[in-house]
Write a protein that holds these residues in place. Structure first.
Motif, PDB file in Angstrom:
ATOM      1  N   GLY A 174      18.565  40.536  26.787  1.00 34.69           N
ATOM      2  CA  GLY A 174      19.942  40.784  26.524  1.00 34.69           C
ATOM      3  C   GLY A 174      20.837  40.171  26.889  1.00 34.69           C
ATOM      4  O   GLY A 174      21.714  39.544  26.339  1.00 34.69           O
ATOM      5  N   LEU A 175      21.005  39.666  28.401  1.00 35.57           N
ATOM      6  CA  LEU A 175      21.749  38.907  28.837  1.00 35.57           C
ATOM      7  C   LEU A 175      21.950  37.360  28.415  1.00 35.57           C
ATOM      8  O   LEU A 175      22.395  36.897  28.996  1.00 35.57           O
ATOM      9  CB  LEU A 175      22.059  38.981  30.497  1.00 35.57           C
ATOM     10  CG  LEU A 175      22.130  39.872  31.349  1.00 35.57           C
ATOM     11  CD1 LEU A 175      21.932  40.136  32.417  1.00 35.57           C
ATOM     12  CD2 LEU A 175      23.817  39.932  30.780  1.00 35.57           C
ATOM     13  N   ALA A 176      20.963  36.163  28.430  1.00 35.76           N
ATOM     14  CA  ALA A 176      20.031  35.336  27.883  1.00 35.76           C
ATOM     15  C   ALA A 176      20.771  35.362  26.739  1.00 35.76           C
ATOM     16  O   ALA A 176      21.028  34.349  26.143  1.00 35.76           O
ATOM     17  CB  ALA A 176      18.525  35.346  27.842  1.00 35.76           C
ATOM     18  N   TYR A 177      20.887  36.254  25.821  1.00 39.07           N
ATOM     19  CA  TYR A 177      21.028  36.018  24.222  1.00 39.07           C
ATOM     20  C   TYR A 177      22.626  35.352  24.304  1.00 39.07           C
ATOM     21  O   TYR A 177      22.753  34.955  23.954  1.00 39.07           O
ATOM     22  CB  TYR A 177      20.793  37.380  23.055  1.00 39.07           C
ATOM     23  CG  TYR A 177      21.360  37.781  22.386  1.00 39.07           C
ATOM     24  CD1 TYR A 177      21.238  36.421  20.990  1.00 39.07           C
ATOM     25  CD2 TYR A 177      22.462  38.216  22.018  1.00 39.07           C
ATOM     26  CE1 TYR A 177      21.633  36.429  19.831  1.00 39.07           C
ATOM     27  CE2 TYR A 177      23.329  38.126  20.350  1.00 39.07           C
ATOM     28  CZ  TYR A 177      22.973  37.043  20.055  1.00 39.07           C
ATOM     29  OH  TYR A 177      23.554  37.446  18.472  1.00 39.07           O
ATOM     30  N   VAL A 178      23.381  36.765  25.488  1.00 39.93           N
ATOM     31  CA  VAL A 178      24.770  36.634  25.242  1.00 39.93           C
ATOM     32  C   VAL A 178      25.011  35.393  25.953  1.00 39.93           C
ATOM     33  O   VAL A 178      25.966  34.377  25.686  1.00 39.93           O
ATOM     34  CB  VAL A 178      25.760  38.015  25.850  1.00 39.93           C
ATOM     35  CG1 VAL A 178      26.603  37.596  26.771  1.00 39.93           C
ATOM     36  CG2 VAL A 178      25.265  39.247  25.062  1.00 39.93           C
ATOM     37  N   ALA A 179      24.446  34.945  26.865  1.00 36.38           N
ATOM     38  CA  ALA A 179      24.805  33.680  27.038  1.00 36.38           C
ATOM     39  C   ALA A 179      24.376  32.420  26.481  1.00 36.38           C
ATOM     40  O   ALA A 179      25.525  31.454  26.846  1.00 36.38           O
ATOM     41  CB  ALA A 179      24.287  33.745  28.574  1.00 36.38           C
ATOM     42  N   ALA A 180      23.660  32.466  25.827  1.00 40.67           N
ATOM     43  CA  ALA A 180      23.116  31.208  24.786  1.00 40.67           C
ATOM     44  C   ALA A 180      24.592  31.531  24.127  1.00 40.67           C
ATOM     45  O   ALA A 180      25.225  29.721  23.597  1.00 40.67           O
ATOM     46  CB  ALA A 180      22.312  31.963  24.801  1.00 40.67           C
ATOM     47  N   ARG A 181      24.477  32.504  22.968  1.00 37.86           N
ATOM     48  CA  ARG A 181      26.016  32.379  21.984  1.00 37.86           C
ATOM     49  C   ARG A 181      27.235  32.449  22.461  1.00 37.86           C
ATOM     50  O   ARG A 181      27.823  31.213  21.716  1.00 37.86           O
ATOM     51  CB  ARG A 181      25.773  34.115  22.191  1.00 37.86           C
ATOM     52  CG  ARG A 181      26.887  34.495  20.630  1.00 37.86           C
ATOM     53  CD  ARG A 181      26.581  35.894  20.089  1.00 37.86           C
ATOM     54  NE  ARG A 181      27.478  36.160  18.948  1.00 37.86           N
ATOM     55  CZ  ARG A 181      27.794  37.185  18.800  1.00 37.86           C
ATOM     56  NH1 ARG A 181      26.983  37.986  18.664  1.00 37.86           N
ATOM     57  NH2 ARG A 181      28.642  37.773  17.296  1.00 37.86           N
ATOM     58  N   ARG A 182      27.893  32.662  23.773  1.00 37.58           N
ATOM     59  CA  ARG A 182      28.948  32.045  24.543  1.00 37.58           C
ATOM     60  C   ARG A 182      28.688  30.728  24.625  1.00 37.58           C
ATOM     61  O   ARG A 182      29.439  29.490  24.786  1.00 37.58           O
ATOM     62  CB  ARG A 182      29.087  33.139  25.905  1.00 37.58           C
ATOM     63  CG  ARG A 182      29.585  34.596  25.629  1.00 37.58           C
ATOM     64  CD  ARG A 182      30.104  34.943  26.792  1.00 37.58           C
ATOM     65  NE  ARG A 182      30.791  36.819  26.955  1.00 37.58           N
ATOM     66  CZ  ARG A 182      30.775  37.312  27.370  1.00 37.58           C
ATOM     67  NH1 ARG A 182      30.816  36.617  28.722  1.00 37.58           N
ATOM     68  NH2 ARG A 182      30.943  38.620  26.495  1.00 37.58           N
TER      69      ARG A 182
END
Length: 195
Positions: A174-182
Motif C-alpha cells: 500500500g505504501l509503495a502504491y501511494v508513493a508511486a501515485r504521488r
C-alpha cells in the motif's frame, strides 16, 4: 567471581540466607535430597586458575550485570545498522531481568527481518511471502481437520496469523502504491503543458 577454577568465597552464611529468603534450606538434610550420594566436590584438573580470554576485536554487547564477557564468545554475526544500535542500547541500558531488555531485542530482530526483506528486493530472487510462510501447505494438508477438535492451543489466535504474516506485506504494498501515485502526479505537474 565467575569463571575461576576455585569455588567462590563470598557465599553468604546459612543464617543470612534463611533470614533473607523464606523457605531457604528446606533441603539441607541429606535424607531430603535424593542427589546427595552423587554430589561430590572433585578436583577439576584444570591447568589454569582463570581461562585464557578470547580477544575482543570489536566491542561486543554484554549485560550490565556482568563485569566482563565470558572467556569465549561468538563473533559470527556482528551487530550492524539500526538493529545493532537497538541491541547495544538494550544491553547498555537494561538488566536481563527487565522486560524492556527483551522487548528491545525482539524489536531489533523485527527491524533486522524487515531490512532483510527490503534488501531481498534488490536481488534477482526477492522473498516470496506466499511460499516462504507455508500458507500453501496449510491449504493442502487438512486445514480444518488439523485445526479443530484437536485441542490445539494455537486455535485461539488463529485469526491473528494472516494479520501477522500478510499484514506487513500488505502495508508495504500500500505504501509503495501511494508513493508511486504521488511520484506520477508530481511528474505530471512538472512536465510542460501539451500543445
Amino acid at each position: 567471581m565467575a569463571y575461576t577454577a576455585d569455588k567462590p568465597t563470598s557465599t553468604p552464611s546459612r543464617e543470612e540466607l534463611r533470614a533473607r529468603i523464606p523457605g531457604w534450606g528446606v533441603d539441607l538434610d541429606p535424607k531430603d535430597r535424593p542427589s546427595v550420594p552423587k554430589e561430590q566436590v572433585l578436583p577439576t584438573g584444570a591447568h589454569w586458575d582463570f581461562p585464557e580470554r578470547q580477544e575482543e576485536l570489536r566491542p561486543r554487547e554484554r549485560s550490565i550485570e556482568h563485569q566482563f564477557l565470558t572467556p569465549v564468545f561468538g563473533t559470527s554475526v556482528p551487530l550492524k545498522g539500526l538493529s545493532g544500535a537497538i541491541r547495544r542500547y538494550a544491553y547498555a541500558s537494561y538488566s536481563e531481568a527487565r522486560a524492556a531488555h527483551w522487548l528491545l531485542l525482539i524489536a531489533a530482530d523485527r527491524v533486522d527481518a524487515a531490512g532483510s526483506h527490503l534488501r531481498s528486493f534488490a536481488t534477482l530472487r526477492p522473498d516470496n511471502p506466499v511460499t516462504e510462510t507455508g500458507v500453501l501447505s496449510e491449504l493442502s494438508h487438512h486445514p480444518l481437520r488439523s485445526r479443530f477438535g484437536q485441542k490445539r492451543a494455537d486455535v485461539n489466535h488463529l485469526w491473528l496469523d494472516p494479520v501477522i504474516v500478510a499484514g506487513p506485506w500488505a502495508v508495504g504494498a500500500g505504501l509503495a502504491y501511494v508513493a508511486a501515485r504521488r511520484l506520477r502526479q508530481a511528474v505530471r505537474r512538472g512536465s510542460p503543458p501539451r500543445e
